[in-house]
Design a protein around this motif. Structure first.
Motif, PDB file in Angstrom:
ATOM      1  N   LEU A 197       1.999   0.255  -1.396  1.00 58.49           N
ATOM      2  CA  LEU A 197       0.893   1.156  -1.721  1.00 58.49           C
ATOM      3  C   LEU A 197       0.465   1.985  -0.517  1.00 58.49           C
ATOM      4  CD1 LEU A 197      -1.606  -0.735  -4.069  1.00 58.49           C
ATOM      5  CD2 LEU A 197      -0.326   1.353  -4.556  1.00 58.49           C
ATOM      6  N   ILE A 198       0.431   1.352   0.645  1.00 54.86           N
ATOM      7  CA  ILE A 198       0.017   2.041   1.865  1.00 54.86           C
ATOM      8  C   ILE A 198       1.131   2.915   2.412  1.00 54.86           C
ATOM      9  CG2 ILE A 198      -0.483   1.640   4.318  1.00 54.86           C
ATOM     10  CD1 ILE A 198      -2.925   1.330   2.632  1.00 54.86           C
ATOM     11  N   ASN A 199       2.358   2.471   2.263  1.00 52.51           N
ATOM     12  CA  ASN A 199       3.481   3.171   2.870  1.00 52.51           C
ATOM     13  C   ASN A 199       4.112   4.165   1.889  1.00 52.51           C
ATOM     14  OD1 ASN A 199       5.933   3.908   4.196  1.00 52.51           O
ATOM     15  ND2 ASN A 199       5.877   2.020   5.362  1.00 52.51           N
ATOM     16  N   GLN A 200       5.138   3.740   1.167  1.00 51.47           N
ATOM     17  CA  GLN A 200       5.915   4.669   0.345  1.00 51.47           C
ATOM     18  C   GLN A 200       5.106   5.302  -0.794  1.00 51.47           C
ATOM     19  OE1 GLN A 200       6.936   1.452   0.951  1.00 51.47           O
ATOM     20  NE2 GLN A 200       8.481   1.880   2.524  1.00 51.47           N
ATOM     21  N   ALA A 201       4.343   4.506  -1.530  1.00 47.46           N
ATOM     22  CA  ALA A 201       3.699   5.007  -2.751  1.00 47.46           C
ATOM     23  C   ALA A 201       2.393   5.739  -2.496  1.00 47.46           C
ATOM     24  CB  ALA A 201       3.464   3.855  -3.723  1.00 47.46           C
TER      25      ALA A 201
ATOM     26  N   THR B  46       5.513   1.053  -9.299  1.00 45.88           N
ATOM     27  CA  THR B  46       6.365   1.280  -8.136  1.00 45.88           C
ATOM     28  C   THR B  46       6.803  -0.052  -7.560  1.00 45.88           C
ATOM     29  OG1 THR B  46       6.543   2.482  -6.029  1.00 45.88           O
ATOM     30  CG2 THR B  46       4.450   1.363  -6.470  1.00 45.88           C
ATOM     31  N   ARG B  47       7.938  -0.092  -6.886  1.00 48.35           N
ATOM     32  CA  ARG B  47       8.445  -1.319  -6.265  1.00 48.35           C
ATOM     33  C   ARG B  47       9.525  -0.964  -5.246  1.00 48.35           C
ATOM     34  NH1 ARG B  47       9.337  -1.518 -11.800  1.00 48.35           N
ATOM     35  NH2 ARG B  47      11.430  -0.894 -12.455  1.00 48.35           N
ATOM     36  N   THR B  48       9.761  -1.869  -4.311  1.00 44.32           N
ATOM     37  CA  THR B  48      10.745  -1.608  -3.251  1.00 44.32           C
ATOM     38  C   THR B  48      12.026  -2.432  -3.406  1.00 44.32           C
ATOM     39  OG1 THR B  48       9.674  -3.263  -1.848  1.00 44.32           O
ATOM     40  CG2 THR B  48       9.017  -0.972  -1.536  1.00 44.32           C
ATOM     41  N   HIS B  49      12.190  -3.092  -4.547  1.00 47.49           N
ATOM     42  CA  HIS B  49      13.367  -3.956  -4.706  1.00 47.49           C
ATOM     43  C   HIS B  49      14.260  -3.528  -5.863  1.00 47.49           C
ATOM     44  CE1 HIS B  49      11.245  -5.876  -8.090  1.00 47.49           C
ATOM     45  NE2 HIS B  49      10.185  -5.885  -7.302  1.00 47.49           N
ATOM     46  N   ASP B  50      14.096  -2.282  -6.334  1.00 51.57           N
ATOM     47  CA  ASP B  50      14.897  -1.765  -7.444  1.00 51.57           C
ATOM     48  C   ASP B  50      15.940  -0.793  -6.893  1.00 51.57           C
ATOM     49  OD1 ASP B  50      15.979  -0.690  -9.717  1.00 51.57           O
ATOM     50  OD2 ASP B  50      14.063  -0.181 -10.658  1.00 51.57           O
ATOM     51  N   PHE B  51      17.150  -1.294  -6.691  1.00 49.43           N
ATOM     52  CA  PHE B  51      18.210  -0.467  -6.110  1.00 49.43           C
ATOM     53  C   PHE B  51      18.547   0.724  -7.015  1.00 49.43           C
ATOM     54  CE2 PHE B  51      22.665   0.644  -5.300  1.00 49.43           C
ATOM     55  CZ  PHE B  51      22.633   0.845  -3.932  1.00 49.43           C
TER      56      PHE B  51
END
Length: 258
Positions: A62-66, A117-122
């Motif tokens: 939330l703070i970084n990418q999104a 949003t998520r950071t583990h979906d290739f």
């Protein structure tokens, strides 16, 4: 309005803002943004000690990418009245902060939105769908926009259908106009654009791309999402900032002690 509006993506979202402001698809009923093209391996987080920590970064995706998506959500649709969120922390990576977010936003005018949003979906995607009384706008992967607009509001023409027409609607679709736009990213480094805009604001009084108020609004919404998950309840906006700070300090203290 953040880096999305400053870099090559600016034209598509400025175009979208204009369409929504001019009620091109009528009153917005709801929107849904799936923003999962943010995949990060474990090595990404291990580059620096501050990454993906409450004490070093203040949060996760939330703070970084999104944060850029949240920025655009507030700019395009305004601030919601209520937020309900479900977050996962270190669910698929060895980190203490959020790596998976789903949040529902409710607005005073009856509009609703869902952000994921998520950071583990290739195999992640970037798809924004906006449904209005008179049509729909879809932005796919940030490089194409599909606009469909009825001649009149859906609730009006749908009342005129009898059951036989309803069953045959695939062969006899209601009249609507469709337009497809494609965008290409051009221009210089977005961070150069930021500095040039900042300089021109001082020397030539050129309006800033993003003001202090824009930044504060973005942080307000992010913090409301966090607090909703921590308390497991729907949060009103504005909310109790002292309660957010109390919960954040507790989480930071626990992280330091582990």
């Amino acid at each position: 309005m953040g880096s999305f509006l400053i870099n090559g993506q600016s034209r598509r979202y400025q175009k979208l803002k204009g369409l929504l402001s001019n009620n091109r698809i009528g009153k917005i009923r709801n929107w849904q943004w799936t923003a999962t093209k943010t995949w990060r391996p474990q090595a990404y987080y291990e580059q620096n000690d501050w990454r993906a920590t409450w004490n070093g970064e203040g949060g996760g995706i939330l703070i970084n990418q999104a944060s850029h998506h949240i920025d655009l959500i507030a700019w395009l649709f305004g601030m919601p009245q209520k937020v309900y969120a479900h977050l996962k922390y270190g669910s698929q990576r060895d980190i203490t902060v959020d790596d998976d977010v789903t949040t529902v936003l409710r607005y005073a005018n009856g509009m609703s939105g869902v952000f994921t949003t998520r950071t583990h979906d290739f195999f992640g995607a970037d798809r924004l769908e906006i449904l209005g009384d008179k049509g729909k706008i879809v932005i796919e992967n940030g490089d194409s926009m599909n606009i469909k607009v009825f001649d009149q509001e859906e609730q009006l023409w749908s009342k005129e259908l009898d059951i036989s027409e309803f069953k045959a609607i695939e062969e006899n679709a209601p009249l609507y106009q469709e337009k497809f736009l494609e965008f290409q990213d051009v221009g210089q480094n977005p961070y150069v654009n930021i500095m040039e805009n900042f300089t021109e604001n001082i020397t030539k009084n050129i309006p800033l791309y993003a003001t202090r108020e824009d930044g504060e609004r973005n942080v307000e919404l992010i913090n409301a999402i966090y607090l909703s998950d921590w308390l497991q309840k729907e949060m009103d906006i504005p909310f109790d900032h002292s309660l957010y700070l109390e919960k954040l300090n507790e989480i930071m203290r626990n992280e330091r002690e582990d």
